[in-house]
Scaffold this motif. Structure first.
Motif, PDB file in Angstrom:
ATOM      1  N   THR A  80       0.856  -1.195   0.000  1.00  0.00           N
ATOM      2  CA  THR A  80       0.000   0.000   0.000  1.00  0.00           C
ATOM      3  C   THR A  80       0.887   1.238   0.000  1.00  0.00           C
ATOM      4  N   GLY A  81       0.236   2.387  -0.165  1.00  0.00           N
ATOM      5  CA  GLY A  81       0.992   3.636  -0.110  1.00  0.00           C
ATOM      6  C   GLY A  81       1.746   3.921  -1.393  1.00  0.00           C
ATOM      7  N   ILE A  82       1.283   3.333  -2.504  1.00  0.00           N
ATOM      8  CA  ILE A  82       1.978   3.604  -3.763  1.00  0.00           C
ATOM      9  C   ILE A  82       1.435   4.882  -4.402  1.00  0.00           C
ATOM     10  N   VAL A  83       2.223   5.431  -5.319  1.00  0.00           N
ATOM     11  CA  VAL A  83       1.868   6.700  -5.955  1.00  0.00           C
ATOM     12  C   VAL A  83       0.466   6.591  -6.567  1.00  0.00           C
ATOM     13  N   SER A  84      -0.297   7.657  -6.417  1.00  0.00           N
ATOM     14  CA  SER A  84      -1.648   7.778  -6.980  1.00  0.00           C
ATOM     15  C   SER A  84      -2.685   6.866  -6.307  1.00  0.00           C
ATOM     16  N   LYS A  85      -2.363   6.334  -5.140  1.00  0.00           N
ATOM     17  CA  LYS A  85      -3.396   5.597  -4.382  1.00  0.00           C
ATOM     18  C   LYS A  85      -3.878   6.468  -3.214  1.00  0.00           C
ATOM     19  N   SER A  86      -3.805   5.987  -1.968  1.00  0.00           N
ATOM     20  CA  SER A  86      -4.458   6.710  -0.879  1.00  0.00           C
ATOM     21  C   SER A  86      -3.820   8.067  -0.563  1.00  0.00           C
ATOM     22  N   GLY A  87      -2.557   8.258  -0.963  1.00  0.00           N
ATOM     23  CA  GLY A  87      -1.945   9.577  -0.811  1.00  0.00           C
ATOM     24  C   GLY A  87      -1.510   9.878   0.619  1.00  0.00           C
ATOM     25  N   ASP A  88      -1.215  11.169   0.847  1.00  0.00           N
ATOM     26  CA  ASP A  88      -0.704  11.609   2.143  1.00  0.00           C
ATOM     27  C   ASP A  88      -1.750  11.367   3.237  1.00  0.00           C
ATOM     28  N   PRO A  89      -1.399  10.583   4.266  1.00  0.00           N
ATOM     29  CA  PRO A  89      -2.390  10.249   5.295  1.00  0.00           C
ATOM     30  C   PRO A  89      -2.570  11.326   6.361  1.00  0.00           C
ATOM     31  N   SER A  90      -1.741  12.391   6.326  1.00  0.00           N
ATOM     32  CA  SER A  90      -1.644  13.226   7.526  1.00  0.00           C
ATOM     33  C   SER A  90      -2.928  13.977   7.868  1.00  0.00           C
ATOM     34  N   SER A  91      -3.761  14.314   6.869  1.00  0.00           N
ATOM     35  CA  SER A  91      -5.001  15.018   7.245  1.00  0.00           C
ATOM     36  C   SER A  91      -5.966  14.064   7.945  1.00  0.00           C
ATOM     37  N   VAL A  92      -5.963  12.788   7.541  1.00  0.00           N
ATOM     38  CA  VAL A  92      -6.826  11.807   8.221  1.00  0.00           C
ATOM     39  C   VAL A  92      -6.295  11.556   9.635  1.00  0.00           C
ATOM     40  N   THR A  93      -4.975  11.475   9.758  1.00  0.00           N
ATOM     41  CA  THR A  93      -4.377  11.300  11.092  1.00  0.00           C
ATOM     42  C   THR A  93      -4.739  12.477  11.993  1.00  0.00           C
ATOM     43  N   ALA A  94      -4.606  13.688  11.454  1.00  0.00           N
ATOM     44  CA  ALA A  94      -4.907  14.879  12.250  1.00  0.00           C
ATOM     45  C   ALA A  94      -6.370  14.892  12.679  1.00  0.00           C
ATOM     46  N   ARG A  95      -7.267  14.458  11.782  1.00  0.00           N
ATOM     47  CA  ARG A  95      -8.689  14.421  12.133  1.00  0.00           C
ATOM     48  C   ARG A  95      -8.907  13.488  13.338  1.00  0.00           C
ATOM     49  N   GLY A  96      -8.238  12.317  13.302  1.00  0.00           N
ATOM     50  CA  GLY A  96      -8.373  11.375  14.411  1.00  0.00           C
ATOM     51  C   GLY A  96      -7.824  11.957  15.709  1.00  0.00           C
ATOM     52  N   VAL A  97      -6.691  12.626  15.625  1.00  0.00           N
ATOM     53  CA  VAL A  97      -6.095  13.214  16.829  1.00  0.00           C
ATOM     54  C   VAL A  97      -7.010  14.313  17.372  1.00  0.00           C
ATOM     55  N   PHE A  98      -7.601  15.081  16.476  1.00  0.00           N
ATOM     56  CA  PHE A  98      -8.533  16.134  16.897  1.00  0.00           C
ATOM     57  C   PHE A  98      -9.684  15.518  17.710  1.00  0.00           C
TER      58      PHE A  98
END
Ligand code: NAD
Length: 357
Positions: free
Chosen positions: A134-152
């Motif tokens: 997983t995590g290949i180019v043009s797939k799920s992309g940068d996870p950091s906004s989803v991570t930040a949402r969870g931390v929020f």
């Protein structure tokens, strides 16, 4: 190391030692537990001091992935790969294709991804040899906004637990690290009415957050002693330790960094000081939720909704900690273990493997 005793104590299913002479690839793939589904965890590329140190890291990290995936409510087990060597090497294609071949040989029991020392481009090389990546180019992309949402949501749930209200208006949050996650978290918190004090060793990263949120900046070492409501570590691991603990002037610690507690006893110490700790792997599960969305074909909105569930997950961890009189980091482990036990029991009753979407 007494290998099989260690595997038995830690609960691992399988450890594969892989070698490819032509590319110089030396890797260890550790599969901890596949009760919930295929073992997912990144590949860490690191110059370990010894083979034993590499094995120990693979065993520790793969077990951590079992717990993280279980608490996040994902149908994924825990695994991890370590690749031994200098991660700055420019000779990457054959190395990562070799990794891909060994991953493929496991027939889907282990799914690999990026981790320290590896990049999306490396995963593209892995993808030439296997689909179990997983995590290949043009797939799920940068996870950091989803991570930040969870931390929020972990922060909101912690506020609910501590103050009886999850409203963050007027709350002061000290964020350590203004990188990918720190930036998105700062934006979410500002939208919710919190005021921010931030630090980063990289002046450009700080400037980006200040421009977007109007946060106050402090020197790196001063972030621990801020008089604030919440401390959100979003930079390094091991930052809750004997030096920083006496400095903390907050009521909640909740952030994205992995392995925030230098040792377990520091989690005990937080509890005895009356500081509520949102266990890191529960709070930061948005990253693995993002990867899971790539595997299941979820769109961004569905991944974000799953990350929103971290609010209730954290509250259930706090409820268990209060009920059993244990620190929250231990309660998180129990939530993971009880989900794995429950699914294991269901497998016995049901003729089909239950982990279907
Ligand atoms: P990042 O590299 O983008 O940001 C980290 C930031 O911390 C950098 O800006 C760096 O300059 C800063 N930093 C380093 N040392 C510091 C110090 N002593 N004081 C203050 N700042 C310091 O990383 P990220 O993707 O934002 O991840 C942040 C943390 O969250 C990491 O521990 C990571 O393992 C964890 N995490 C991230 C994700 C994700 O989706 N990116 C998911 C789960 C966990």
């Amino acid at each position: 190391m007494r290998l099989f005793d260690t595997l038995s104590d830690m609960g691992h299913e399988q450890v594969v030692v892989c070698h490819d002479r032509a590319s110089g690839y030396r890797g260890i793939i550790a599969i901890h537990d596949t009760t919930l589904g295929p073992a997912l965890g990144g590949a860490r590329f690191w110059q370990y001091a010894s083979d034993e140190a590499a094995l120990t890291d693979a065993l520790r990290l793969s077990r951590g992935m079992t717990y993280k995936n279980a608490v996040a409510g994902l149908n994924l087990g825990g695994g991890k790969a370590v690749i031994i060597g200098d991660n700055r090497t420019p000779h990457r294609e054959m190395l990562f294709r070799a990794h891909g071949r060994f991953v493929d040989s496991l027939g889907g029991r282990y799914i690999t991804a990026e981790d320290v020392g590896t990049t999306v481009e490396d995963m593209d090389f892995v993808h030439m040899e296997t689909t179990h990546v997983t995590g290949i180019v043009s797939k799920s992309g940068d996870p950091s906004s989803v991570t930040a949402r969870g931390v929020f949501h972990a922060i909101r749930a912690s506020a609910q637990q501590r103050w009886g209200s999850d409203r963050l208006e007027g709350r002061r949050v000290a964020i350590q690290g203004c990188g990918n996650v720190g930036f998105h978290l700062a934006a979410e918190l500002t939208k919710a009415g919190a005021t921010l004090v931030v630090s980063d060793i990289d002046a450009r990263k700080v400037a980006r957050v200040v421009e977007a949120t109007g946060a106050t900046v402090v020197a790196s070492d001063d972030i621990y002693r801020q008089q604030a409501d919440i401390f959100a570590p979003c930079a390094l691991g091991g930052i809750i330790n004997d030096t920083t603990l006496p400095e903390l002037r907050v009521e909640i610690v909740a952030g994205a960094a992995n392995n925030q507690l230098l040792e377990d006893r520091h989690g005990d110490e937080l509890a005895s000081r009356g500081i509520l700790y949102a266990p890191d792997y529960v709070a930061n599960a948005g990253g693995v939720i993002n990867v899971y969305s790539e595997l299941t074909g979820w769109d961004r909105q569905r991944a974000l909704r799953k990350a929103d569930e971290i609010y209730h997950t954290i509250l259930s961890v706090y409820a268990l900690a209060a009920r059993d009189g244990i620190p929250t980091y231990r309660a998180a482990d129990r939530v993971a273990e009880s989900r794995i036990q429950a699914v294991r029991a269901m497998v016995r009753q049901w003729p089909q493997y239950p982990n279907k979407e």
